[in-house]
Design an enzyme around this catalytic site. Structure first.
Site, PDB file in Angstrom:
ATOM      1  N   ASP A 192       0.873  -1.164   0.000  1.00 12.01           N
ATOM      2  CA  ASP A 192       0.000   0.000   0.000  1.00 12.01           C
ATOM      3  C   ASP A 192       0.919   1.225   0.000  1.00 12.01           C
ATOM      4  OD1 ASP A 192      -2.340   1.674   0.476  1.00 12.01           O
ATOM      5  OD2 ASP A 192      -1.572   1.863   2.515  1.00 12.01           O
ATOM      6  N   ASP A 231      -7.153  -1.657   4.138  1.00 17.88           N
ATOM      7  CA  ASP A 231      -6.227  -2.711   3.731  1.00 17.88           C
ATOM      8  C   ASP A 231      -6.554  -4.067   4.367  1.00 17.88           C
ATOM      9  OD1 ASP A 231      -4.651  -1.066   2.107  1.00 17.88           O
ATOM     10  OD2 ASP A 231      -3.499  -0.342   3.825  1.00 17.88           O
ATOM     11  N   ASP A 287      -1.608  -0.554   5.769  1.00 19.31           N
ATOM     12  CA  ASP A 287      -2.116  -0.029   7.028  1.00 19.31           C
ATOM     13  C   ASP A 287      -3.517   0.510   6.779  1.00 19.31           C
ATOM     14  OD1 ASP A 287      -1.272   2.464   5.638  1.00 19.31           O
ATOM     15  OD2 ASP A 287      -1.962   3.364   7.509  1.00 19.31           O
TER      16      ASP A 287
END
Length: 602
Positions: A317, A512, A508
Site C-alpha cells: 500500500d 487494507d 495499514d
C-alpha cells in the site's frame, strides 16, 4: 493468555509436581507407579483421545500414535520416568507454540470500528435511531457531524467534509456537497447531511469490507506441518520394524531367545520416539518469533514465519506504508509577495481550522500567531476559507474559491494537493501539500531486491499522478491507482494466480484489512495502523519501519535453516543409535538418555 492455554499450563505444572514427587519421595513402589500413571494421564489423555479419533477416522499413523506406543512400551519396561518425560516435553513445546500464536490474536468483532451502530431516519418530524439493516433503498437518512455514514447514498441537502481514510487510506478529508455520492464507513466531520440511500446494508461498502475480512482467511492454503508429513511415513515403518525385530530373529536363529529380541524391539521403539523432532521444530520457530519481537515484529505463528522465507513477491500500500501518512508543504510559489509574508497570511487565515491541510500550513510557518490580527474568518465548505486579516481580505483554498470570487489566477497541475491564495482579490500564488516518502523506505526497497525478491508492486487509492511519482522515486516498476478496498483484493488475486509467486501484502488502515487477509502473508504497519488491519494480518510491524520486514525475512530464513539442521541431526543420530540398539549395544537407559540428549542438543 486464553482459557485453553491456562488449562494446559495448569496440567503441565500439576503433572510435573506429581512426577517429581514420585521420583524424590521415599514411597511404596505401588504408590510410585500410581503417581507416575496419574502424572502421565494428566498431560497425555488428550493425546490418547486424539490418536483414538484419528484411528477411528482412518488416520492411523501419525506422531501421536508413535508417542503413545513409545510411552506404553516404556511403561511395560518399567521406564516410567522416560514415558512421562516424553509426553511432558511434547506438551511444553505445544504450550509455547500455542502461546506465541494466541497471544497475538484478538477478536475481529471488537475491532471493526467501521461497522455502523445506527442510522438516523426522520419520521413524523422526529429523528429516530434504528439499525442500518432496517433501512431500505430510497429512504432518507440524517447524518450529523461526527457520525459515521451508515449506508451508501446520494447527498440531497447539506455540505460537509468527509473523512474517507477508513475506505481509501488517504488522510486528507474530502469535500462532499449536494449531489455527491458518499460511502458507508466514512465519517461526517462537519455539518448535517440528508442522504438518499442507494444500497441496503448487506450491499453497502462497509458491509462488503467486513465480509471480506471475515471470509478471506478461508481462502488461505493450510501449510501442513513437516513433522506430521514425516510421521505418516516414519511411524508405520518404525512399528513394522519393531514387530520384525521382536519376532523374526528368534524364529530364524535357534540360539536366540524371544525375550532378548522383545527387549531390543522395545528399546528400538523408545529410541524411535520423535521427541527431539516434536520439541526442536516448534521451539525453533518459537525462538524465531521471540527474536523477531525484539525488533518490533509480531509474527502470529510458526507457519507464517516458515512461509515468509518463501515469499518472492511483495505488494505495498502507499499512504502510511511507503509514505509517512502525514502531510507537509513541499512547494511554495509566491507571486509579488515574499515567501514569509505568503506563509504568514496563509497561516493566519487557517488559524481556526483543524483540517489536515490547515495544520500542515501552520506547521510550515513555525511562528507564533497574534490572534488580534485575525478580525474574521469564514469557512466555505467545498471551497476553502475567507478571512479578514488586518483589514486585508484573504481567500485560500482550491481552484473553486478562486473562481467563486472571480479572481484571475493560473490553474496548475502539480503532484499533490494545490492550495491557491489571493489577497484583496489579487492572486499571490499557491502552495503544494503532499505526503512524504519515509526515510526508511528508499534503502529498504533496494534491500528487497538484494534478498532475491522477484517482484515489487504498489496498490493505492490515491490518484495516478501521485502514485506514479512515488513509484518512480522508489524504483517500483508496477503500480495500480484509484483502487477501493475490494478492487485491491481483485488486483491481488490476479497477481496470486501466477503460480511463480508467493505473495505478501504490506499495508495499514481498515481499507487494507481485506487484502491483508487474502494475501499468502498479510503484513500490517502497526505503528499507525488500525485495529482491524492488525487483526486481519499475519505479521505486524510495531515500529512501522519497512526495514523491519527485511529483518523478518532474514530471521525467517535463519529459523528455517536451524529447524532443518535440527531435523537432519535428530534423524541421523537416531538412525545410528537405532542400529546400535538392534544389535544389542544400547540398553533401555541408553535409549532414554539418547532420546533426551538429542532433544536437548536440538
Amino acid at each position: 493468555m486464553n482459557k485453553k492455554l491456562k488449562n494446559l499450563l495448569k496440567k503441565i505444572l500439576l503433572s510435573l509436581t506429581i512426577f517429581l514427587s514420585a521420583i524424590i519421595m521415599p514411597l511404596n513402589i505401588y504408590i510410585k507407579i500410581s503417581l507416575y500413571i496419574a502424572s502421565y494421564l494428566i498431560v497425555g489423555y488428550e493425546i490418547l483421545l486424539k490418536s483414538f479419533h484419528n484411528i477411528r477416522n482412518g488416520e492411523i499413523f501419525d506422531e501421536n500414535l508413535l508417542m503413545i506406543i513409545a510411552t506404553f512400551v516404556a511403561f511395560i519396561l518399567g521406564e516410567y520416568t522416560g514415558a512421562i518425560a516424553i509426553i511432558l516435553f511434547y506438551q511444553i513445546g505445544e504450550f509455547f507454540q500455542s502461546y506465541a500464536v494466541n497471544n497475538s490474536r484478538k477478536s475481529i468483532s471488537k475491532l471493526m470500528n467501521i461497522r455502523p451502530d445506527y442510522a438516523n431516519i426522520e419520521k413524523n418530524g422526529e429523528i429516530i435511531q434504528t439499525s442500518p439493516k432496517n433501512i431500505n433503498i430510497n429512504d432518507i437518512i440524517i447524518v450529523k457531524s461526527g457520525e459515521k455514514i451508515p449506508l451508501d447514498g446520494i447527498i440531497l441537502d447539506g455540505e460537509s467534509t468527509i473523512n474517507t481514510s477508513a475506505l481509501t487510506g488517504e488522510s486528507i478529508p474530502q469535500t462532499a456537497v449536494s449531489g455527491d455520492m458518499v460511502l458507508s464507513g466514512c465519517i461526517n466531520l462537519s455539518g448535517t447531511l440528508k442522504i438518499k440511500v442507494i444500497k441496503t446494508y448487506s450491499e453497502s461498502t462497509a458491509s462488503k469490507i467486513l465480509d471480506l475480512i471475515e471470509n478471506a482467511t478461508n481462502k488461505k492454503a493450510k501449510i501442513e506441518n513437516f513433522i506430521t508429513k514425516f510421521a505418516k511415513y516414519y511411524t508405520p515403518i518404525i512399528v513394522v520394524l519393531a514387530f520384525i525385530i521382536a519376532t523374526f530373529p528368534p524364529l530364524i536363529f535357534n540360539n536366540e531367545t524371544f525375550s532378548t529380541w522383545l527387549y531390543r524391539a522395545m528399546v528400538f521403539l523408545v529410541l524411535s520416539c520423535p521427541c527431539a523432532l516434536v520439541i526442536s521444530v516448534p521451539l525453533s520457530f518459537f525462538a524465531g518469533i521471540g527474536l523477531a519481537s525484539k525488533y518490533g515484529i509480531l509474527i502470529k505463528g510458526g507457519n507464517f514465519l516458515e512461509l515468509l522465507s518463501k515469499i518472492n513477491c511483495f505488494v505495498f500500500d502507499k499512504t502510511g506504508t511507503l509514505t509517512k501518512g502525514n502531510f507537509e508543504v513541499v512547494k511554495i510559489n509566491n507571486i509579488n509577495i515574499s515567501q514569509e509574508e505568503f506563509l504568514k497570511n496563509a497561516s493566519y487565515a487557517e488559524y481556526y481550522s483543524d483540517h489536515p491541510i490547515a495544520k500542515s500550513i501552520k506547521n510550515k510557518y513555525q511562528h507564533n500567531i497574534d490572534i488580534k490580527q485575525i478580525i474574521d474568518t469564514e469557512t466555505i465548505q467545498g471551497f476553502g476559507v475567507k478571512a479578514n486579516i488586518n483589514n486585508n481580505i484573504i481567500y485560500i483554498g482550491n481552484e473553486k474559491i478562486m473562481k467563486k470570487f472571480n479572481i484571475d489566477f493560473a490553474e496548475v497541475d502539480d503532484i499533490g494537493t494545490i492550495v491557491y491564495m489571493a489577497i484583496n482579490n489579487k492572486y499571490v500564488g499557491y502552495l503544494v501539500i503532499s505526503d512524504q516518502i519515509k526515510i526508511d523506505t528508499l534503502n529498504s526497497i533496494k534491500d528487497f531486491y538484494n534478498l532475491g525478491i522477484k517482484k515489487i508492486i504498489m496498490l493505492t487509492g490515491d490518484k495516478k499522478t501521485v502514485a506514479k511519482n512515488i513509484a518512480e522515486q522508489l524504483n517500483i516498476s508496477k503500480f495500480y491507482s484509484n483502487l477501493l478496498p475490494q478492487e485491491k483484493v481483485q488486483e491481488l488475486e490476479k497477481i496470486m494466480q501466477n503460480n511463480k509467486y508467493k505473495v505478501a501484502f504490506v499495508g495499514d488502515g481498515i481499507n487494507d484489512a481485506p487484502v491483508l487477509a487474502r494475501a499468502d502473508i498479510g503484513i500490517a504497519m502497526g505503528g499507525i495502523g488500525s485495529d482491524a488491519e492488525i487483526e486481519a494480518s499475519d505479521m505486524v510491524i510495531i515500529n512501522d519501519k519497512i526495514s523491519s520486514i527485511i529483518k523478518a525475512i532474514k530471521i525467517s530464513r535463519q529459523t528455517i535453516k536451524i529447524a532443518k539442521q535440527n531435523i537432519y541431526f535428530s534423524i541421523s543420530v537416531k538412525t545410528a543409535i537405532l542400529i546400535l540398539g538392534v544389535i544389542g549395544y544400547t540398553s533401555i537407559w541408553g535409549a532414554v538418555f539418547a532420546d533426551v540428549g538429542v532433544s536437548i542438543i536440538a
